[in-house]
Design an enzyme around this catalytic site. Structure first.
Site, PDB file in Angstrom:
ATOM      1  CB  SER A 228      42.906  76.249  22.914  1.00  0.00           C
ATOM      2  OG  SER A 228      43.333  77.584  23.739  1.00  0.00           O
ATOM      3  CD  GLU A 350      50.444  74.339  23.479  1.00  0.00           C
ATOM      4  OE1 GLU A 350      49.550  74.744  23.239  1.00  0.00           O
ATOM      5  OE2 GLU A 350      49.868  73.179  23.278  1.00  0.00           O
ATOM      6  CG  HIS A 455      47.505  78.167  22.534  1.00  0.00           C
ATOM      7  ND1 HIS A 455      47.431  76.728  23.202  1.00  0.00           N
ATOM      8  CD2 HIS A 455      46.863  78.969  22.514  1.00  0.00           C
ATOM      9  CE1 HIS A 455      46.047  76.720  23.175  1.00  0.00           C
ATOM     10  NE2 HIS A 455      45.938  77.762  22.983  1.00  0.00           N
TER      11      HIS A 455
END
Length: 543
Positions: A228, A350, A455
């Site tokens: 991320s 995600e 995610h």
């Protein structure tokens, strides 16, 4: 009349966004409170023994046990406090005697829960195999945590399991977040302005080059990896001139650094800084002194007044100066990136994590709510085109349309652009993590689907310990085997620059179309990736 009607609406929208952000950040923060990075299974083992290592600043005493060795809370820079608030990291002071390295140090200031928070937070943890000795020269992996550049900590990550199982050295530094890491203002103008968090990461990499050999690591085989915002940071170091030579491979999990929301111009960053300072009562020639004198909690809570890594009023690196001389996309296109092997990938679903959390705000009950939330995530100049592209999906489900917009624009399609921009200067290996039954203990929002490969779902598979909503304790045999394969791919790449492992599927260099699917069912090439994620559209939008 117009003003009295509009103000409550704006306040309501702001409150809805704040609830979403806090839901995500508190869930991650609560996971951090367990502090897996403290490695109690090593430090408190009945067989634990002291293990001393000499660094360039003095001797530290960590812990060795059959489960691995850990050296916690090693200072790699001076405390960034007082006049060093909003300044590049400075060298750590030397110490006499032996420094204890058996306990975590504080997380950097942030809004989410943590075991302890302090501006004095520039410390790193080193995890090695149990029988490590100087001169072993094992591959080194340096991990940068995610959290939108606003939250996260090295206490969330236990690198010992990966180190012990795969015979590598894992280093996990802290770095400054939010305003403390990315604030810009005309009074701070200079080569380092607005990128102090990135400079912290660079200082940790420099520490590795000076010190990792006594821990059994090889300074010529350093892999920088992150997830991320940590991947955004690692990607940015690829085009940051001062970071050149400090790493030799890159792994990007679920982010890049090439689309417009991942950087901000000096003018935009400084305008936001002036507005933020004004909110805090710091104006004029004395604004910087005022800001440095404020309680840190006021800075952490202040509105950034700028576009950033997770949308409006967030944070991102600043273009301008030595750290990031131009837009990352431009620097990649000019061939000014580090020509190192790259392993990068995204998770199939995600955006469902963010869509699920936004469901708490009832965003999906109307087209107005859906369009409002898309507008918070996507630049206004392309909003109408995006809504038009996903109109067919929105007719069926606002939830799925929003989740796919986030997945496709933010995570999946930029990888294809990254590959094209690198133009074969070094090998690229690309994956899509696809476990449709990835575990999640997060409460299900009514009338929303499974989160799928959401995610951060891959993080337990990489590190082998609980993260956020998922624990290896809940895995099937097939999921445990997938974790083992991922760890072997990652560490083989760290060792040689190629994720080739005897007995596992061949991982060919990327051909611009077919990533490798990482799944409990086994590995295979994906033939519909670009079409499924609408990458032709997103690439035309600059993603």
């Amino acid at each position: 009349m117009t003003e009295t009607v509009r103000k409550p609406i704006e306040e309501s929208q702001r409150q809805r966004w704040r609830r979403f952000f806090l839901a995500l950040s508190w869930s991650i923060g609560l996971s951090a409170c367990a502090a897996p990075g403290a490695v109690h299974h090593i430090v408190k083992s009945d067989a634990a023994q002291h293990h001393e290592v000499t660094t360039d600043r003095g001797v530290i005493r960590g812990t060795s046990a059959p489960e691995g060795s850990a050296f916690l809370g090693i200072p790699f820079s001076a405390p960034p406090v007082g006049p060093l608030r909003f300044a590049p990291p400075q060298p750590a002071a030397a110490w006499a005697g032996v420094r204890d390295a058996t306990k975590l140090r504080a997380s950097c200031p942030q809004l989410v829960p943590a075991r302890e928070k302090s501006e004095d937070c520039l410390y790193l943890n080193v995890y090695t195999p149990a029988d490590i000795k100087a001169g072993d020269r094992l591959p080194v992996l340096v991990w940068l945590y995610g959290g939108g550049l606003s939250f996260g900590s090295n206490e969330q990550y236990d690198g010992s399991r990966l180190a012990q199982r795969r015979n590598v050295v894992v280093v996990v530094p802290n770095y400054r977040l939010g305003a403390l890491g990315f604030f810009a203002h005309p009074l701070l103008r200079g080569p380092d302005e607005g990128n102090y968090g990135l400079l912290d990461q660079r200082a940790a990499l420099e520490w590795v080059q000076r010190n990792i050999e006594p821990f059994g690591g090889d300074p010529s085989r350093v892999t920088l990896f992150g997830e991320s915002a940590g991947a955004t940071s690692a990607c940015t170091h690829m085009v940051s001139p001062g970071s050149r030579g400090l790493f030799h491979r890159i792994i990007l999990q679920s982010d890049t650094c090439i689309f417009p929301e991942q950087w901000i111009s000096r003018a935009g960053a400084e305008a936001g800084g002036i507005a933020m300072a004004r909110d805090l009562g710091c104006n004029g020639a004395d604004a910087l002194t005022c800001l440095r004198d404020l309680p840190v909690g006021e800075l952490v809570k202040a509105k950034s007044h700028r576009w950033g890594n997770v949308g409006r009023d967030s944070w991102s690196p600043m273009v301008g100066g030595e750290v990031l001389p131009d837009k990352p996309r431009t620097l990649f296109a000019r061939g000014q990136d580090a020509p190192v092997p790259l392993l990068m990938g995204s998770n199939r679903d995600e955006g469902r994590l963010f869509a699920n959390l936004l469901s708490l705000t009832l965003a999906w009950t109307s087209r107005k709510g859906y369009e409002r939330e898309v507008g918070r995530a996507i630049r206004s100049d392309i909003l109408d085109e995006v809504l038009g592209e996903y109109a067919d999906e929105a007719e069926r489900s606002y939830y799925h349309a929003y989740a796919d917009i986030i997945t496709d624009s933010r995570f999946a399609c930029p990888m294809l652009s990254m590959h094209r921009l690198r133009a074969g200067r070094a090998a690229d290996y690309v994956y899509e993590f696809d476990d449709p039954n990835a575990r999640s203990a997060a409460p299900r929002v009514p009338f929303t689907p499974s989160q799928g490969s959401y995610h951060a779902a891959e993080l337990p598979y990489v590190f082998g310990h609980r993260f956020l909503f998922a624990s290896p304790d809940d895995w099937s045999a097939e999921q445990a085997e997938l974790s083992d394969r991922i760890q072997r791919y990652w560490t083989a790449f760290a060792a040689s620059g190629q994720p080739d492992v005897d007995g596992l599927a061949d991982w060919p260099t990327f051909d611009s179309e077919n990533p490798l699917r990482l799944s409990p069912e086994g590995e295979s090439l994906i033939i519909d990736f670009a079409a499924r994620h609408r990458c032709e559209f997103w690439n035309s939008m600059g993603y």
